[in-house]
Design a protein around this motif. Structure first.
Motif, mmCIF file in Angstrom:
data_model
loop_
_atom_site.group_PDB
_atom_site.id
_atom_site.type_symbol
_atom_site.label_atom_id
_atom_site.label_comp_id
_atom_site.label_asym_id
_atom_site.label_seq_id
_atom_site.Cartn_x
_atom_site.Cartn_y
_atom_site.Cartn_z
ATOM 1 N N THR A 10 -11.800 0.088 -3.570
ATOM 2 C CA THR A 10 -10.542 0.806 -3.381
ATOM 3 C C THR A 10 -9.401 -0.160 -3.657
ATOM 4 O O THR A 10 -9.467 -1.336 -3.277
ATOM 5 N N CYS A 11 -8.347 0.322 -4.296
ATOM 6 C CA CYS A 11 -7.159 -0.501 -4.530
ATOM 7 C C CYS A 11 -5.928 0.237 -4.022
ATOM 8 O O CYS A 11 -5.724 1.420 -4.322
ATOM 9 N N ALA A 12 -5.102 -0.487 -3.253
ATOM 10 C CA ALA A 12 -3.841 0.045 -2.723
ATOM 11 C C ALA A 12 -2.693 -0.756 -3.337
ATOM 12 O O ALA A 12 -2.367 -1.844 -2.865
ATOM 13 N N PRO A 13 -2.073 -0.251 -4.411
ATOM 14 C CA PRO A 13 -1.135 -1.073 -5.174
ATOM 15 C C PRO A 13 0.241 -1.259 -4.554
ATOM 16 O O PRO A 13 0.980 -2.168 -4.947
ATOM 17 N N THR A 14 0.620 -0.418 -3.606
ATOM 18 C CA THR A 14 1.891 -0.616 -2.891
ATOM 19 C C THR A 14 1.712 0.001 -1.520
ATOM 20 O O THR A 14 0.665 0.537 -1.207
ATOM 21 N N GLY A 15 2.704 -0.094 -0.638
ATOM 22 C CA GLY A 15 2.512 0.436 0.707
ATOM 23 C C GLY A 15 3.782 0.350 1.515
ATOM 24 O O GLY A 15 4.876 0.340 0.960
ATOM 25 N N ALA A 16 3.635 0.262 2.851
ATOM 26 C CA ALA A 16 4.794 0.247 3.735
ATOM 27 C C ALA A 16 4.894 -1.027 4.561
ATOM 28 O O ALA A 16 5.759 -1.128 5.423
ATOM 29 N N ILE A 17 4.033 -1.990 4.304
ATOM 30 C CA ILE A 17 4.046 -3.227 5.089
ATOM 31 C C ILE A 17 4.927 -4.268 4.421
ATOM 32 O O ILE A 17 5.860 -4.804 5.032
ATOM 33 N N HIS A 18 4.652 -4.555 3.177
ATOM 34 C CA HIS A 18 5.447 -5.552 2.455
ATOM 35 C C HIS A 18 6.715 -4.916 1.892
ATOM 36 O O HIS A 18 6.742 -3.719 1.614
#
Length: 310
Positions: A10-18
């Motif tokens: 699985t790849c998560a390329p962006t998010g809400a942490i950084h």
């Protein structure tokens, strides 16, 4: 020797942490998120775990109109399973966090399995300068923040997902979350195979020592027996070491710039695809075959890309 099951990346390329000021490589606009996702899929990711950001300042957003442009581009260019977050940001309401998944009815959505402290403020010690004021506030305010997912919230999300044929990546940040998941499995709101994403290294959740990984694995095995698929998510510098340990024990793995900005000590990853290629090399060195999107769908019992609303 019996052949072990294939590993799903699985790849998560962006998010809400950084935040955008932490790395020039963090995707913000729809075009950037689409490009990063397509690159990751071509590098070997079978599942893409997706968030959206406001293109004006990079602020996390659950506005479906910000998801729509990159969802269509990714679906047109890859066969990857698209996994839409219901976690959004710890600063959002449950109703706000659910909007994209209810709008687009994806094959897979993430679901945090409990309310928890979610401390991002230690990153203020590493990052001193921010382009947007919201970034500093986002981190500082996490000192007094509870990510809310009560039993009623989880039940509501599960019922909405079940009605749409959406299955879940169950994000478990501590042992209590595994027990919560077993509760919903016993009630019939969750069906096997259960996709358990064990998360290590967030302040407020379990730590990132290999012993923590072993404890979560033992607990999941006791609670779910042969009815679950196990995946490893290590945050920050823990990404590759914990993924390697987990993979050697039979786990699936998750990487991407949502979870870690790094590719090595003091070295920012140029892209999520670079992280996918690194963990792919580890899996291949361990003689572990990598699942294709079609194989990931079969392993997790997903409804198929033709049955989504995007």
């Amino acid at each position: 020797m019996a052949q072990r099951p294939k590993a799903i990346i699985t790849c998560a390329p962006t998010g809400a942490i950084h935040t955008p000021s932490m790395s020039p490589h963090l995707p913000v606009t729809a075009d950037e998120i689409a490009h990063a996702s397509i690159e990751a899929a071509r590098a070997g990711a079978a599942i893409l775990h997706l968030h959206a950001r406001d293109p004006k300042d990079g602020r996390p957003s659950q506005d479906p109109d910000l998801f729509r442009p990159f969802l269509s581009k990714i679906k047109a260019a890859t066969d990857a399973v698209i996994n839409i977050t219901t976690g959004g940001s710890p600063h959002m309401s449950v109703e706000e966090r659910m909007r994209p998944a209810t709008t687009f009815k994806p094959e897979l959505a993430s679901l945090n399995m409990g309310s928890m402290n979610f401390g991002l403020f230690p990153m203020l010690e590493r990052f001193k300068s921010f382009e947007h004021e919201w970034e500093r506030e986002h981190l500082e305010n996490s000192r007094n923040l509870i990510f809310k997912n009560t039993f009623a919230d989880i039940e509501n999300i599960l019922k909405l997902g079940n009605a749409n044929g959406t299955r879940f990546e169950f994000e478990c940040y501590d042992v209590s979350h595994l027990n919560n998941l077993r509760h919903f499995l016993d009630r019939g709101l969750v069906q096997a195979p259960v996709f358990v994403q064990t998360v290590f290294g967030i302040l407020g959740g379990i730590g990132a020592d290999p012993e923590d990984l072993m404890h979560m694995r033992r607990t999941a095995a006791r609670l779910f027996g042969d009815r679950f698929e196990w995946s490893i998510l290590g945050t920050g510098r823990n990404q590759l070491p914990l993924a390697t340990i987990g993979a050697a024990m039979g786990a699936h793995v998750r990487v991407g710039l949502e979870d870690s900005l790094w590719i090595g000590p003091g070295r920012l990853a140029a892209s999520s695809a670079e992280q996918v290629l690194r963990i792919r090399a580890v899996l291949e060195a361990l003689n572990i075959d990598i699942a294709t999107p079609a194989e990931a769908r079969e392993i997790l019992g997903l409804k198929g890309a033709a049955n989504v609303d995007f």
